[in-house]
Scaffold this motif. Structure first.
Motif, PDB file in Angstrom:
ATOM      1  N   ASN A 106       0.795  -1.223   0.000  1.00  0.00           N
ATOM      2  CA  ASN A 106       0.000   0.000   0.000  1.00  0.00           C
ATOM      3  C   ASN A 106       0.826   1.271   0.000  1.00  0.00           C
ATOM      4  N   SER A 107       2.001   1.222   0.631  1.00  0.00           N
ATOM      5  CA  SER A 107       2.852   2.412   0.677  1.00  0.00           C
ATOM      6  C   SER A 107       4.291   1.995   0.913  1.00  0.00           C
ATOM      7  N   GLY A 108       5.214   2.807   0.423  1.00  0.00           N
ATOM      8  CA  GLY A 108       6.639   2.501   0.583  1.00  0.00           C
ATOM      9  C   GLY A 108       7.441   3.781   0.658  1.00  0.00           C
ATOM     10  N   PHE A 109       8.377   3.826   1.593  1.00  0.00           N
ATOM     11  CA  PHE A 109       9.091   5.060   1.891  1.00  0.00           C
ATOM     12  C   PHE A 109      10.605   4.837   1.909  1.00  0.00           C
ATOM     13  N   SER A 110      11.320   5.869   1.536  1.00  0.00           N
ATOM     14  CA  SER A 110      12.783   5.883   1.593  1.00  0.00           C
ATOM     15  C   SER A 110      13.220   6.709   2.794  1.00  0.00           C
ATOM     16  N   VAL A 111      14.092   6.144   3.626  1.00  0.00           N
ATOM     17  CA  VAL A 111      14.657   6.876   4.753  1.00  0.00           C
ATOM     18  C   VAL A 111      16.180   6.819   4.640  1.00  0.00           C
ATOM     19  N   LYS A 112      16.794   7.989   4.612  1.00  0.00           N
ATOM     20  CA  LYS A 112      18.238   8.079   4.436  1.00  0.00           C
ATOM     21  C   LYS A 112      18.946   8.101   5.783  1.00  0.00           C
ATOM     22  N   THR A 113      19.982   7.282   5.898  1.00  0.00           N
ATOM     23  CA  THR A 113      20.838   7.239   7.084  1.00  0.00           C
ATOM     24  C   THR A 113      22.293   7.179   6.611  1.00  0.00           C
ATOM     25  N   PRO A 114      23.255   7.302   7.507  1.00  0.00           N
ATOM     26  CA  PRO A 114      24.659   7.197   7.087  1.00  0.00           C
ATOM     27  C   PRO A 114      24.948   5.847   6.435  1.00  0.00           C
ATOM     28  N   SER A 115      25.755   5.856   5.416  1.00  0.00           N
ATOM     29  CA  SER A 115      26.100   4.624   4.715  1.00  0.00           C
ATOM     30  C   SER A 115      27.059   3.781   5.554  1.00  0.00           C
ATOM     31  N   ASN A 116      26.835   2.467   5.538  1.00  0.00           N
ATOM     32  CA  ASN A 116      27.755   1.559   6.212  1.00  0.00           C
ATOM     33  C   ASN A 116      28.540   0.707   5.222  1.00  0.00           C
ATOM     34  N   TYR A 117      28.435   1.055   3.932  1.00  0.00           N
ATOM     35  CA  TYR A 117      29.114   0.251   2.904  1.00  0.00           C
ATOM     36  C   TYR A 117      30.578   0.676   2.842  1.00  0.00           C
TER      37      TYR A 117
END
Length: 259
Positions: A106-117
């Motif tokens: 029904n819904s999908g969201f992007s949340v940005k956090t610091p990269s761990n790659y």
């Protein structure tokens, strides 16, 4: 209605997002994909997935978990893709996969956090990290309002060129990720503490003669490297010079309990 959030985490970003969202929603249960064994008795009418973006797509363990679900047909389903800046077509991929199981996202969201790659470098400076966390909390306020009212929203995604290009990388890579642990190695700082073995959500690490050995079932979460207290675990040639990262509000004990 109780909300059940299934999360997958390695260095804590997704666990932090899941915990903060649960606080805002109330009447919410968190379940680790790496630990949950039996869903019997749970009323899965409102379900969410919180997971990191891996190689611009949905981590294989999330897809495997969905495959394992029996008689799964929630009234409302949502997802949060936690990422370092490029959500790409991840949520669209998940929507298509769920559709094959007869489930609507029904819904999908992007949340940005610091990269761990870490193969691409260490984390951003601490001040920048705190800014990302603050922005994520504001975003989660808006997400919670949508979820509390069971609203449907278009899935968040990247620009068209990114979705096409990176989706191609994802499709070419996802069946080979488990073999990418061949670049891990351990230096003389290793004191055989076994933390790497305990935090691995794939249960991919065995201790042999007091040293970690990777068994080619890797998910590339880098929990082993990032949580190593001695910074003894490396990946390739450059990581000895890179700063480690795990979410500052998530404790090692939570990850061990989770994974």
């Amino acid at each position: 209605m109780t909300t059940h959030i299934f999360y997958y985490t390695g260095t804590g970003n997704s666990l932090w997002v899941a915990k903060k969202l649960a606080e805002k929603l109330g009447n919410c249960h968190l379940h680790s994909l790496s630990k949950i064994k039996d869903l019997a008795g749970l009323s899965l009418k409102k379900v969410g997935f919180v997971f990191p973006v891996y190689i611009w797509g949905v981590p294989v363990p999330v897809l495997d978990f969905i495959d394992s679900l029996q008689n799964f047909g929630p009234d409302y389903c949502f997802a949060i893709a936690v990422n370092g800046g490029q959500v790409a077509n991840t949520l669209v991929q998940l929507k298509k996969y769920l559709k094959t199981k007869g489930v609507r996202l029904n819904s999908g969201f992007s949340v940005k956090t610091p990269s761990n790659y870490i193969p691409w470098g260490g984390p951003c400076p601490e001040e920048a990290q705190q800014k990302l966390f603050s922005q994520a909390l504001v975003k989660l306020d808006a997400v919670a309002d949508i979820l509390l009212n069971d609203k449907s929203r278009p899935l968040e995604k990247g620009p068209l060129w990114q979705n096409i290009l990176f989706s191609g990388f994802y499709l070419m890579s996802k069946n080979h990720v488990h073999e990418m642990d061949g670049k891990f190695w351990v230096n003389e700082n290793c004191n055989s503490c076994k933390i790497c073995e305990q935090v691995c959500p794939a249960h991919n690490i065995s201790m042999i003669s007091g040293k970690p050995v990777w068994n080619h079932q890797c998910h590339q979460c880098f929990a082993c490297l990032q949580w190593c207290p001695q910074e003894a675990i490396q990946y390739g040639k450059k990581t000895p010079g890179y700063q480690r990262y795990h979410h500052p509000e998530i404790k090692l004990s939570e990850i061990i309990k989770t994974n």
